[in-house]
Design a protein around this motif. Structure first.
Motif, PDB file in Angstrom:
ATOM      1  N   ARG A 211       0.833  -1.197   0.000  1.00 17.66           N
ATOM      2  CA  ARG A 211       0.000   0.000   0.000  1.00 17.66           C
ATOM      3  C   ARG A 211       0.874   1.256   0.000  1.00 17.66           C
ATOM      4  N   SER A 212       2.031   1.187   0.667  1.00 18.43           N
ATOM      5  CA  SER A 212       2.896   2.364   0.753  1.00 18.43           C
ATOM      6  C   SER A 212       3.517   2.749  -0.587  1.00 18.43           C
ATOM      7  N   VAL A 213       3.575   1.821  -1.514  1.00 17.41           N
ATOM      8  CA  VAL A 213       4.184   2.120  -2.817  1.00 17.41           C
ATOM      9  C   VAL A 213       3.164   2.692  -3.805  1.00 17.41           C
ATOM     10  N   LEU A 214       1.887   2.698  -3.447  1.00 18.52           N
ATOM     11  CA  LEU A 214       0.864   3.197  -4.371  1.00 18.52           C
ATOM     12  C   LEU A 214       1.026   4.682  -4.678  1.00 18.52           C
ATOM     13  N   GLU A 215       1.380   5.483  -3.696  1.00 18.27           N
ATOM     14  CA  GLU A 215       1.523   6.925  -3.943  1.00 18.27           C
ATOM     15  C   GLU A 215       2.625   7.208  -4.961  1.00 18.27           C
ATOM     16  N   PRO A 216       3.855   6.669  -4.783  1.00 19.27           N
ATOM     17  CA  PRO A 216       4.861   6.912  -5.831  1.00 19.27           C
ATOM     18  C   PRO A 216       4.483   6.274  -7.166  1.00 19.27           C
ATOM     19  N   LEU A 217       3.799   5.162  -7.130  1.00 19.38           N
ATOM     20  CA  LEU A 217       3.340   4.526  -8.363  1.00 19.38           C
ATOM     21  C   LEU A 217       2.339   5.433  -9.086  1.00 19.38           C
ATOM     22  N   ASP A 218       1.423   6.008  -8.341  1.00 18.23           N
ATOM     23  CA  ASP A 218       0.458   6.928  -8.943  1.00 18.23           C
ATOM     24  C   ASP A 218       1.157   8.160  -9.513  1.00 18.23           C
ATOM     25  N   ALA A 219       2.193   8.637  -8.820  1.00 20.72           N
ATOM     26  CA  ALA A 219       2.956   9.787  -9.333  1.00 20.72           C
ATOM     27  C   ALA A 219       3.614   9.424 -10.663  1.00 20.72           C
ATOM     28  N   ALA A 220       4.165   8.227 -10.757  1.00 21.64           N
ATOM     29  CA  ALA A 220       4.785   7.783 -12.009  1.00 21.64           C
ATOM     30  C   ALA A 220       3.739   7.660 -13.116  1.00 21.64           C
ATOM     31  N   CYS A 221       2.551   7.193 -12.773  1.00 29.02           N
ATOM     32  CA  CYS A 221       1.471   7.084 -13.765  1.00 29.02           C
ATOM     33  C   CYS A 221       1.024   8.462 -14.240  1.00 29.02           C
ATOM     34  N   ARG A 222       0.922   9.428 -13.310  1.00 30.58           N
ATOM     35  CA  ARG A 222       0.554  10.791 -13.705  1.00 30.58           C
ATOM     36  C   ARG A 222       1.622  11.385 -14.626  1.00 30.58           C
ATOM     37  N   TRP A 223       2.894  11.168 -14.268  1.00 30.49           N
ATOM     38  CA  TRP A 223       3.988  11.672 -15.104  1.00 30.49           C
ATOM     39  C   TRP A 223       3.889  11.078 -16.505  1.00 30.49           C
ATOM     40  N   THR A 224       3.638   9.777 -16.593  1.00 34.27           N
ATOM     41  CA  THR A 224       3.524   9.110 -17.885  1.00 34.27           C
ATOM     42  C   THR A 224       2.381   9.695 -18.703  1.00 34.27           C
ATOM     43  N   THR A 225       1.256   9.939 -18.063  1.00 34.27           N
ATOM     44  CA  THR A 225       0.114  10.531 -18.754  1.00 34.27           C
ATOM     45  C   THR A 225       0.452  11.924 -19.282  1.00 34.27           C
ATOM     46  N   GLU A 226       1.127  12.720 -18.453  1.00 38.91           N
ATOM     47  CA  GLU A 226       1.494  14.084 -18.850  1.00 38.91           C
ATOM     48  C   GLU A 226       2.488  14.102 -20.016  1.00 38.91           C
ATOM     49  N   HIS A 227       3.318  13.091 -20.109  1.00 35.61           N
ATOM     50  CA  HIS A 227       4.370  13.057 -21.124  1.00 35.61           C
ATOM     51  C   HIS A 227       4.122  12.004 -22.208  1.00 35.61           C
ATOM     52  N   TRP A 228       2.893  11.519 -22.283  1.00 31.38           N
ATOM     53  CA  TRP A 228       2.561  10.427 -23.200  1.00 31.38           C
ATOM     54  C   TRP A 228       2.957  10.719 -24.640  1.00 31.38           C
ATOM     55  N   ASP A 229       2.584  11.898 -25.137  1.00 33.66           N
ATOM     56  CA  ASP A 229       2.888  12.237 -26.532  1.00 33.66           C
ATOM     57  C   ASP A 229       4.397  12.279 -26.775  1.00 33.66           C
ATOM     58  N   GLU A 230       5.138  12.833 -25.830  1.00 37.63           N
ATOM     59  CA  GLU A 230       6.596  12.885 -25.959  1.00 37.63           C
ATOM     60  C   GLU A 230       7.196  11.479 -25.969  1.00 37.63           C
ATOM     61  N   LEU A 231       6.670  10.619 -25.122  1.00 39.57           N
ATOM     62  CA  LEU A 231       7.158   9.238 -25.069  1.00 39.57           C
ATOM     63  C   LEU A 231       6.886   8.504 -26.386  1.00 39.57           C
ATOM     64  N   LEU A 232       5.685   8.692 -26.925  1.00 34.76           N
ATOM     65  CA  LEU A 232       5.344   8.054 -28.200  1.00 34.76           C
ATOM     66  C   LEU A 232       6.208   8.598 -29.341  1.00 34.76           C
ATOM     67  N   ASP A 233       6.429   9.920 -29.346  1.00 36.67           N
ATOM     68  CA  ASP A 233       7.285  10.516 -30.372  1.00 36.67           C
ATOM     69  C   ASP A 233       8.702   9.967 -30.287  1.00 36.67           C
ATOM     70  N   ALA A 234       9.236   9.876 -29.079  1.00 33.98           N
ATOM     71  CA  ALA A 234      10.594   9.356 -28.896  1.00 33.98           C
ATOM     72  C   ALA A 234      10.687   7.913 -29.376  1.00 33.98           C
ATOM     73  N   ARG A 235       9.693   7.114 -29.050  1.00 31.56           N
ATOM     74  CA  ARG A 235       9.689   5.713 -29.476  1.00 31.56           C
ATOM     75  C   ARG A 235       9.618   5.610 -30.996  1.00 31.56           C
ATOM     76  N   GLU A 236       8.756   6.428 -31.602  1.00 34.89           N
ATOM     77  CA  GLU A 236       8.623   6.416 -33.060  1.00 34.89           C
ATOM     78  C   GLU A 236       9.927   6.852 -33.724  1.00 34.89           C
ATOM     79  N   ASN A 237      10.556   7.900 -33.186  1.00 33.48           N
ATOM     80  CA  ASN A 237      11.836   8.352 -33.728  1.00 33.48           C
ATOM     81  C   ASN A 237      12.904   7.267 -33.623  1.00 33.48           C
ATOM     82  N   ALA A 238      12.923   6.576 -32.510  1.00 32.57           N
ATOM     83  CA  ALA A 238      13.911   5.514 -32.324  1.00 32.57           C
ATOM     84  C   ALA A 238      13.682   4.373 -33.312  1.00 32.57           C
ATOM     85  N   GLU A 239      12.435   4.028 -33.539  1.00 31.38           N
ATOM     86  CA  GLU A 239      12.107   2.965 -34.489  1.00 31.38           C
ATOM     87  C   GLU A 239      12.459   3.341 -35.909  1.00 31.38           C
TER      88      GLU A 239
END
Length: 128
Positions: free
Chosen positions: A93-121
């Motif tokens: 249960r104690s790891v849920l808060e940092p996990l949620d923070a990582a999920c929020r970060w991923t959501t906020e940067h989703w387009d950048e992550l997809l662009d980076a992956r596409e560029n790498a491919e």
């Protein structure tokens, strides 16, 4: 060229707390399993519904790993039909808060992550 300070020598020492994260929590499915258990204990078959892309063998191994490292408890109820439930421990249960923070970060940067992956491919240089 400016000289940078050296990295700490114990950064990858097996006793360094930061080195435990990939080994204790490095399973691809672990964060999703923990989030599935956030609202209470679940049976294996209940976990299979939202985690439909994971095989039974991999889900079993992931649950065993989470249990072995103290994130999840496994309770066997000897009803007429054997019933097993998985639940978050206080550590899990104690790891849920940092996990949620990582999920929020991923959501906020989703387009950048997809662009980076596409560029790498496509062999393109990463954006600066």
């Amino acid at each position: 060229m400016t000289q940078r300070p050296p990295l700490p020598p114990d950064l990858f020492d097996e006793l360094c707390p930061s080195s435990l994260v990939p080994f204790r929590f490095g399973d691809k499915w672990a964060p999703m399993i923990l989030r599935c258990l956030d609202d209470g204990p679940r049976r294996f078959s209940e976990l299979r519904v939202p985690l439909r892309r994971v095989t039974q063998k991999v889900l079993t191994a992931s649950l065993r790993g989470l249990e072995a490292n103290g994130f999840v408890s496994r309770t066997v109820h000897p009803d007429p039909k054997l019933r097993v439930e998985y639940a978050l421990t206080p550590l899990g249960r104690s790891v849920l808060e940092p996990l949620d923070a990582a999920c929020r970060w991923t959501t906020e940067h989703w387009d950048e992550l997809l662009d980076a992956r596409e560029n790498a491919e496509n062999g393109a240089a990463p954006a600066s």
